[in-house]
Design an enzyme around this catalytic site. Structure first.
Site, PDB file in Angstrom:
ATOM      1  CD1 TRP A   1      -3.652   8.537   3.739  1.00 37.13           C
ATOM      2  CD2 TRP A   1      -3.868   6.568   4.772  1.00 37.13           C
ATOM      3  NE1 TRP A   1      -4.065   8.795   5.020  1.00 37.13           N
ATOM      4  CE2 TRP A   1      -4.211   7.604   5.683  1.00 37.13           C
ATOM      5  CE3 TRP A   1      -3.932   5.248   5.197  1.00 37.13           C
ATOM      6  CZ2 TRP A   1      -4.610   7.338   6.994  1.00 37.13           C
ATOM      7  CZ3 TRP A   1      -4.325   4.981   6.497  1.00 37.13           C
ATOM      8  CH2 TRP A   1      -4.660   6.024   7.380  1.00 37.13           C
TER       9      TRP A   1
ATOM     10  CB  SER B   1      -0.891  -0.018   1.248  1.00 39.22           C
ATOM     11  OG  SER B   1      -1.733   1.113   1.316  1.00 39.22           O
ATOM     12  CB  CYS B   2       1.990   3.760  -1.440  1.00 34.51           C
ATOM     13  SG  CYS B   2       1.136   3.766  -3.036  1.00 34.51           S
ATOM     14  N   GLY B   3       0.391   5.920  -0.828  1.00 28.80           N
ATOM     15  CA  GLY B   3      -0.507   7.064  -0.820  1.00 28.80           C
ATOM     16  C   GLY B   3      -1.669   6.927  -1.780  1.00 28.80           C
TER      17      GLY B   3
ATOM     18  N   GLY C   1      -1.450   4.142  -4.515  1.00 31.72           N
ATOM     19  CA  GLY C   1      -1.238   2.954  -5.339  1.00 31.72           C
ATOM     20  C   GLY C   1      -0.076   3.056  -6.310  1.00 31.72           C
TER      21      GLY C   1
END
Length: 294
Positions: free
Chosen positions: A269, A240-242, A244
């Protein structure tokens, strides 16, 4: 020869193979909304010869208000075939930052069943530092058929991630910076809360890159990054990240380490932090403000 087991190719290999008939080069540069950059304009000013521009914000699910969500197989096929990216081509993806957004496009092609796709190690910064060829000529690709085969095992949605908080069937590994992960730093996506998904681990994608060369670190060093963060490399992982993008850099690094049970939370996120009804954790100094409401 490219190695299907290694998602990276070197600048030396690419320059030697630019004229190879089945090689296609893709500029996948992407800028966050808070960054001052125009990826397409920069591509038009200079790009690796014969590279086409892959617009991450255009090749997406237009019916979803979240940023650059994965499109349907039909839409993806329609878009990439017009770029001359199709069956039987070896696709090499790069970006202007080195290894920030190129892995996202690598991941997208893998999701839709195209295995012969690679990322240029070190990206355009390394290519330019080595004074390899660039041009500004418009590229007019010949349309090529692309057969999309959607691999659903590589993608996770919000409901899957929410259920996983209870089941702990998969480890969630977050590629954002430590400050964002701990909830100390403001999110670049407007309207998003700060913090992290409960139970997740933090491996900032920048920690995977050698600061001197700009290339991905050696496998042993990559392995240490995950293990030092508490990640079990024998168990299933979701990245996961900010929004994708950099989560795909983690997925690519795990692929290099031979980890095949890896998926990506596409909303990341940008989706999770938008809701005030989802559980959020923060660092110890903010533990009293953790939301447990779903």
């Amino acid at each position: 020869m490219t190695d299907p087991a290694n998602p990276l190719v070197s600048t030396e290999w690419l320059e030697k193979n630019l004229a190879t008939p089945d090689v296609r080069v893709v500029d996948a540069t992407y800028y966050l909304p808070v960054e001052d950059g125009d990826a397409r304009a920069e591509y038009e000013q200079e790009h690796i010869p014969e590279a086409v521009f892959f617009d991450i914000d255009a090749i997406k699910d237009d019916s979803n208000s979240l940023p650059h969500m994965l499109p349907s197989p039909e839409v993806f096929s329609s878009k990439v075939r017009k770029l001359g990216l199709g069956d039987g081509t070896r696709i090499v993806v790069y970006d202007r930052k080195g290894l920030m957004s190129a892995p996202r496009v690598w991941w997208m092609f893998r999701v839709f069943g195209h295995r012969d796709v690679y990322v240029l190690d070190g990206g355009l910064p390394k290519w330019k530092a080595e004074q390899r060829p660039l041009d500004d000529h418009p590229v007019l690709p010949e349309e090529r058929h692309f057969t999309a085969r959607f691999d659903t095992t590589r993608v996770r949605d919000l409901n899957k991630i929410l259920g996983n908080i209870e089941s702990k069937a998969e480890q969630l590994v977050d590629a954002r910076s430590a400050g964002r992960f701990e909830g100390r730093d403001q999110e670049p996506w407007p309207g998003r809360q700060s913090g992290r998904i409960p139970g997740s681990y933090n491996v900032p994608y920048t920690n995977l890159i050698d600061s001197q060369s700009g290339c991905l670190k050696a496998p042993d060093a990559l392995r240490r990054q995950f293990e030092d963060a508490g990640v079990d490399l024998q168990a299933p992982i979701v990245t996961s990240c900010g929004s994708g993008i950099t989560a795909a850099a983690l997925a690519m690094a795990l692929d290099i380490l031979g980890h095949r049970d890896v998926a990506l939370y596409d909303g990341s996120w940008a989706e999770w932090g938008l809701s005030d009804k989802l559980p959020i954790e923060k660092g110890p100094e903010a533990s009293a403000s953790v939301s447990t409401e779903r």
